[in-house]
Design an enzyme around this catalytic site. Structure first.
Site, PDB file in Angstrom:
ATOM      1  N   ARG A  12      56.219 -52.807  61.117  1.00 51.24           N
ATOM      2  CA  ARG A  12      57.973 -54.053  60.708  1.00 51.24           C
ATOM      3  C   ARG A  12      58.794 -53.309  61.940  1.00 51.24           C
ATOM      4  NH1 ARG A  12      62.752 -53.374  58.604  1.00 51.24           N
ATOM      5  NH2 ARG A  12      63.908 -55.056  56.673  1.00 51.24           N
ATOM      6  N   LYS A  54      65.207 -46.482  63.183  1.00 51.70           N
ATOM      7  CA  LYS A  54      66.023 -45.628  61.984  1.00 51.70           C
ATOM      8  C   LYS A  54      66.176 -43.995  62.759  1.00 51.70           C
ATOM      9  CE  LYS A  54      63.236 -48.064  58.099  1.00 51.70           C
ATOM     10  NZ  LYS A  54      62.151 -47.648  57.376  1.00 51.70           N
TER      11      LYS A  54
END
Ligand code: 7PM
Length: 282
Positions: A257, A223
Site C-alpha cells: 500500500r 510512515k
C-alpha cells in the site's frame, strides 16, 4: 498457494507484487476546506495513480493517523462514496474502501468498491456480516488500541507472536462468517499501536504473516519509522518508502500500500527483472 480474489482481479503467489495506490479524501489539507475541491482532487489523484501503474486503489475519507479525530459517518460517506462512484464507472481495476464503518462500507460497495480495508480487522459484527454477504475482498489488519490512543504507550511481550495470533483469530472469525480464504488479505498494521522497535520486529519477521494461508498486504509508505531509519525526519520519503516496499515484497508481501506509485512500479520492474517474472527457461 495464496490467492486474493476481489471482483475482476486475482492475486496469485509467485506473480509480481501488486501495488495499492493510496487516495485520501480529506478536505483538511485544503486552505478553503472545500469538499468538492477535495473530491476533484481525489479523482485526479486516483487517475494519476492508475496511469502510473497502480493495480488497485485504496480510497479513505477518515485519517487514521495517530491522534486523528473521528469523522462523522455522514461526512465520511459524503467524501468517499462520490469518489468511488466516479472512479468505478471509469476504471477497470478494483477499488478498496478504507473504513471501519458498516454504513460507509455498504454504500461504497453499492457505488462499485470491490474490497473492504478495515484497520480494525472486521471486529465490528455488522461490518463482518456485510463483508461476508457482499462477496467483497477484505483486508484484515492488526491494530493495538484505537487511532486516537494507539501510539501513547504500545506494549507487547512478544509483538510478532501476538500480532500473528491476533491475525489468525481474525482469519478464523472471517472464515466462520463465510468469507473464504481467497477473499482475505492479512496486514500486520505497521504504525498502528507499535513503537519503532515493534515495527522493525514485525518487518524482520514478516515471513511469519505470509504463513497464515492468505495474501499478505503491507503498508509502510511515508510512515514515521522510515524517516528514522533513513536519517531524514522531514522532506521527501519516496526513496525510503520504495526501499521498504521492495524489502517487504522480498519477505513475502504480495500487495504493498503506497503513496508513490510511479516510483514503486519503476522499482518493481527492475526487481521483476532480477526475480525472473515474465521469463522462463528455454
Ligand atoms: C500511521 C498510521 C501513519 C497509519 C499513517 C497511517 C494502513 C492502512 C493506513 C496500513 C492498511 C497512512 C496511514 N495505513 N490500511 N491505512 N494498512 N490495510 O499511511 O498500513 O495513510 S492510514
Amino acid at each position: 498457494m495464496c490467492i486474493w480474489r476481489a471482483r475482476g482481479i486475482t492475486f496469485a503467489d509467485g506473480s509480481r507484487p501488486r501495488v495499492m495506490g493510496i487516495v485520501n479524501v480529506t478536505p483538511d489539507s485544503f486552505s478553503d476546506g472545500g469538499r468538492s475541491l477535495a473530491l476533484d482532487d481525489a479523482i485526479a489523484t486516483a487517475e494519476r495513480l492508475v496511469s502510473e501503474g497502480a493495480d488497485l486503489l485504496d480510497i479513505g475519507g477518515e485519517s487514521s493517523r495517530p491522534g486523528a479525530v473521528e469523522v462523522p459517518v455522514e461526512e465520511e460517506i459524503a467524501r468517499v462514496v462520490p469518489v468511488i462512484r466516479a472512479l468505478a464507472s471509469r476504471l477497470a481495476l478494483p477499488i478498496s474502501v478504507d473504513t471501519t464503518k458498516p454504513e460507509v462500507a455498504r454504500l461504497a460497495l453499492e457505488a462499485g468498491a470491490a474490497i473492504i480495508n478495515d484497520i480494525r480487522g472486521l471486529d465490528e459484527p455488522d461490518l463482518l456480516a456485510l463483508a461476508a454477504e457482499s462477496g467483497a475482498g477484505v483486508v484484515l489488519m492488526h491494530m493495538q488500541g484505537t487511532p486516537q490512543t494507539m501510539q501513547v504507550a504500545p506494549h507487547y511481550d512478544d509483538v510478532v507472536r501476538e500480532v500473528r495470533d491476533n491475525l489468525a483469530r481474525k482469519v478464523e472469525r472471517a472464515l466462520a462468517a463465510g468469507i473464504s480464504l481467497d477473499r482475505i488479505a492479512v496486514d500486520p498494521g505497521i504504525g498502528f499501536g507499535k513503537s519503532f522497535e515493534h515495527n522493525l520486529l514485525l518487518l524482520k519477521y514478516l515471513e511469519t504473516f505470509a504463513t497464515l494461508g492468505c495474501v499478505l498486504l503491507v503498508g509502510t509508505s511515508r510512515k514515521g519509522f522510515l524517516g528514522k531509519l533513513a536519517g531524514r525526519r522531514t522532506g521527501d520519503q519516496t526513496i525510503a518508502s520504495v526501499a521498504s516496499a521492495l524489502a517487504a515484497s522480498a519477505a513475502g508481501a504480495r500487495v504493498v500500500r503506497v503513496h508513490d506509485v510511479a516510483a514503486t512500479v519503476e522499482a518493481f520492474r527492475v526487481w521483476e527483472g532480477h526475480r525472473g517474472w515474465g521469463v522462463s527457461p528455454s
